[in-house]
Motif scaffolding. Structure first.
Motif, mmCIF file in Angstrom:
data_model
loop_
_atom_site.group_PDB
_atom_site.id
_atom_site.type_symbol
_atom_site.label_atom_id
_atom_site.label_comp_id
_atom_site.label_asym_id
_atom_site.label_seq_id
_atom_site.Cartn_x
_atom_site.Cartn_y
_atom_site.Cartn_z
ATOM 1 N N ASN A 263 0.792 -1.191 0.052
ATOM 2 C CA ASN A 263 -0.171 0.129 0.203
ATOM 3 C C ASN A 263 0.761 1.143 0.088
ATOM 4 O O ASN A 263 0.511 2.178 -0.809
ATOM 5 N N ALA A 264 1.820 1.191 0.686
ATOM 6 C CA ALA A 264 2.616 2.319 0.839
ATOM 7 C C ALA A 264 3.511 2.570 -0.419
ATOM 8 O O ALA A 264 3.722 4.002 -1.087
ATOM 9 N N TYR A 267 -0.060 3.836 -2.911
ATOM 10 C CA TYR A 267 -0.658 4.788 -2.831
ATOM 11 C C TYR A 267 0.291 6.167 -2.916
ATOM 12 O O TYR A 267 0.422 6.929 -1.725
ATOM 13 N N ILE A 295 0.321 9.689 -0.858
ATOM 14 C CA ILE A 295 -0.819 10.638 -1.136
ATOM 15 C C ILE A 295 -1.451 11.040 0.102
ATOM 16 O O ILE A 295 -2.220 12.009 0.252
ATOM 17 N N GLY A 296 -1.170 10.300 1.218
ATOM 18 C CA GLY A 296 -1.948 10.567 2.456
ATOM 19 C C GLY A 296 -3.456 10.245 2.562
ATOM 20 O O GLY A 296 -4.029 9.882 1.449
ATOM 21 N N ILE A 297 -3.930 10.163 3.889
ATOM 22 C CA ILE A 297 -5.077 9.863 4.066
ATOM 23 C C ILE A 297 -5.895 10.853 4.937
ATOM 24 O O ILE A 297 -5.394 11.399 5.923
ATOM 25 N N ARG A 311 -12.824 1.771 0.165
ATOM 26 C CA ARG A 311 -11.905 2.417 -0.220
ATOM 27 C C ARG A 311 -12.029 3.982 -0.463
ATOM 28 O O ARG A 311 -13.246 4.184 -0.821
ATOM 29 N N LEU A 312 -11.091 4.681 -0.417
ATOM 30 C CA LEU A 312 -11.543 6.006 -0.241
ATOM 31 C C LEU A 312 -11.823 6.475 -1.475
ATOM 32 O O LEU A 312 -12.782 7.438 -1.617
ATOM 33 N N LEU A 321 -9.068 -3.781 -3.837
ATOM 34 C CA LEU A 321 -10.415 -4.170 -3.309
ATOM 35 C C LEU A 321 -10.817 -3.708 -2.085
ATOM 36 O O LEU A 321 -12.240 -3.613 -1.829
ATOM 37 N N GLY A 322 -10.104 -3.118 -1.483
ATOM 38 C CA GLY A 322 -10.263 -2.616 -0.116
ATOM 39 C C GLY A 322 -10.396 -3.671 1.065
ATOM 40 O O GLY A 322 -11.215 -3.372 1.865
ATOM 41 N N ILE A 323 -9.697 -4.649 0.855
ATOM 42 C CA ILE A 323 -9.628 -5.854 1.939
ATOM 43 C C ILE A 323 -8.378 -5.963 2.383
ATOM 44 O O ILE A 323 -8.341 -6.422 3.692
ATOM 45 N N THR A 349 1.995 8.994 4.918
ATOM 46 C CA THR A 349 0.984 8.168 6.156
ATOM 47 C C THR A 349 1.938 7.256 6.771
ATOM 48 O O THR A 349 3.025 6.818 6.312
HETATM 49 P P1 ADP Z 1 -7.031 -1.571 -1.502
HETATM 50 O O1 ADP Z 1 -5.585 -0.951 -1.379
HETATM 51 O O2 ADP Z 1 -7.371 -2.754 -1.869
HETATM 52 O O3 ADP Z 1 -8.120 -0.383 -1.866
HETATM 53 P P2 ADP Z 1 -6.745 -1.480 1.396
HETATM 54 O O4 ADP Z 1 -7.685 -2.168 2.503
HETATM 55 O O5 ADP Z 1 -5.501 -1.883 1.647
HETATM 56 O O6 ADP Z 1 -7.468 -1.819 0.125
HETATM 57 O O7 ADP Z 1 -6.892 -0.169 1.893
HETATM 58 C C1 ADP Z 1 -8.367 0.729 2.010
HETATM 59 C C2 ADP Z 1 -7.840 2.239 1.398
HETATM 60 O O8 ADP Z 1 -7.127 2.782 2.191
HETATM 61 C C3 ADP Z 1 -7.327 2.114 -0.137
HETATM 62 O O9 ADP Z 1 -8.303 2.084 -0.821
HETATM 63 C C4 ADP Z 1 -6.750 3.705 -0.220
HETATM 64 O O10 ADP Z 1 -7.671 4.472 -0.210
HETATM 65 C C5 ADP Z 1 -6.403 3.713 1.647
HETATM 66 N N1 ADP Z 1 -4.945 3.499 1.852
HETATM 67 C C6 ADP Z 1 -4.258 2.474 2.426
HETATM 68 N N2 ADP Z 1 -2.995 2.278 2.645
HETATM 69 C C7 ADP Z 1 -2.601 3.679 2.124
HETATM 70 C C8 ADP Z 1 -1.398 4.334 2.227
HETATM 71 N N3 ADP Z 1 -0.208 3.884 2.535
HETATM 72 N N4 ADP Z 1 -1.499 5.697 1.722
HETATM 73 C C9 ADP Z 1 -2.736 6.300 1.241
HETATM 74 N N5 ADP Z 1 -3.893 5.795 1.353
HETATM 75 C C10 ADP Z 1 -3.812 4.387 1.787
#
Ligand code: ADP
Length: 367
Positions: A263-264, A267, A295-297, A311-312, A321-323, A349
């Protein structure tokens, strides 16, 4: 007991009795902030204004009896740890108090540092447990609601495309049939991915975990090795400090690290996505952090991102998939740890998670 200071309210119209309870609490050494109320209206208003964890409530109050008070307080906040104080230890009153939502009761004559400490600890632990059950229930409900919504999307697409295909065949528009069949294939693939991800999540529930001493440094090394093609293609830099050993299940912890590192990298819009992993000891646990320059959250999503299929930005350029984070949360909880994030939009993040330190290490430290 919780590590944070508890916020305790003593509600009793008798000044001397309040002092007695306060003295006993102070003597018990419980870390807390104490508020006092001399009548029920004041007690209710204090619970409204402050975030109270525990109420020590006298049965006989001038403006309402304690039982009515319990009902009013529970209506306001169903997860308050209420301890009813009775003058004579009337069993009927005590059982009615419990029925209405008190967690414990104590006789005035039996209030000592020990008994009050025991009672507060028990009451608060029970409330914490109940909060956890509520949270799990809520997450289960969210899970099934989102599942129904999300799986309906590709399913409806397949239905729509099938109708379109039937019409195209009727009109002998075979070129369109080929296009439509590709769309059907795409939607069914998406559905399959969702089902696979959920299956993976469900598998986490099934097996009994084997816990051993696990080197996180070694797991990070293996994960970076496994992700090497992705790291190379995205021009990412993954660095880490010396990382400790913990007690845990190696395959699950590998999955946790893999999801967070991926994820790091994913995103991030920087030319060089950078990921840094380090750890610090907090009491008998290690707190790990995985920091990125992505990109941050936004803060309002800190909680939601851990909910399944959430998912955001579902239509974003970042696939997924957001899992992943739901799996991470489950794994950390299976290790009795916690996971959370802090972030600055546009800057990056940091995901934190705690794990129990290796038992031998803790034993050596206390020896
Ligand atoms: P996925 O990556 O499959 O969408 P995750 O459950 O791993 O599902 O993440 C859920 C949501 O959290 C992502 O869709 C993204 O919007 C956000 N996210 C996760 N990790 C990060 C990150 N390191 N930086 C920014 N946004 C993140």
């Amino acid at each position: 007991m919780a590590a944070k200071a508890l916020s305790i309210l003593i509600a009793d119209d008798d000044d001397g009795d309040r002092k007695q309870v306060k003295r006993a609490i102070k003597k018990s050494g419980i870390s807390c902030e104490i508020s006092e109320s001399a009548n029920m209206a004041e007690a209710i208003s204090t619970c409204e204004k402050k975030s109270i964890d525990c109420v020590i409530l006298d049965y006989l109050m001038p403006d309402a009896d304690g039982l009515q008070g319990i009902s009013m307080m529970c209506k306001q906040n169903s997860r308050l740890a209420i301890i009813m104080v009775t003058g004579h230890g009337n069993e009927a009153v005590a059982s009615e108090a419990i029925k209405r939502g008190a967690v414990d009761y104590i006789k005035k004559s039996e209030i000592t540092a020990d008994s009050i400490s025991r009672s507060i600890s028990n009451a608060y632990e029970k409330v914490l447990l109940q909060r956890k059950v509520d949270e799990q229930q809520e997450s289960l409900e969210n899970f099934s609601r989102i599942l129904v919504q999300d799986i309906s999307v590709p399913l409806n697409k397949i239905r729509g495309f099938s109708e379109l295909m039937a019409k195209s065949i009727e009109h002998k528009d075979y070129e369109n049939v080929q296009n439509i069949s590709k769309q059907i294939e795409k939607s069914s693939q998406r559905m399959q991915e969702m089902i696979d991800a959920l299956e993976e999540y469900n598998k986490l529930e099934e097996s009994k975990l084997n816990f051993t001493s696990v080197s996180i440094q070694q797991l990070v090394l293996e994960t970076v090795d496994l992700l090497e093609p992705i790291i190379r293609n995205s021009n990412a830099k993954v660095t880490y400090d010396a990382l400790p050993e913990v007690t845990g299940n190696a395959p699950r912890l590998r999955m946790l690290l893999q999801n967070l590192i991926l994820n790091a990298i994913k995103y991030c819009d920087e030319p060089v996505p950078s990921v840094h992993i380090c750890a610090g000891k907090v009491k008998e646990r290690w707190c790990f952090s995985i920091e990125d320059n992505g990109i941050g959250i936004p803060e309002k999503y800190y909680h939601d991102i851990f909910i399944a299929l959430q998912r955001l930005d579902p239509k974003s350029k970042y696939s997924g998939l957001g899992i992943g984070l739901t799996i991470c949360k489950k794994i950390v909880e299976q290790h009795s740890g916690e996971i959370w994030c802090e972030s600055e939009v546009g800057k990056g993040t940091t995901f934190y998670f705690t794990l129990n330190a290796n038992e031998n290490e803790n034993a050596a430290e206390t020896a």
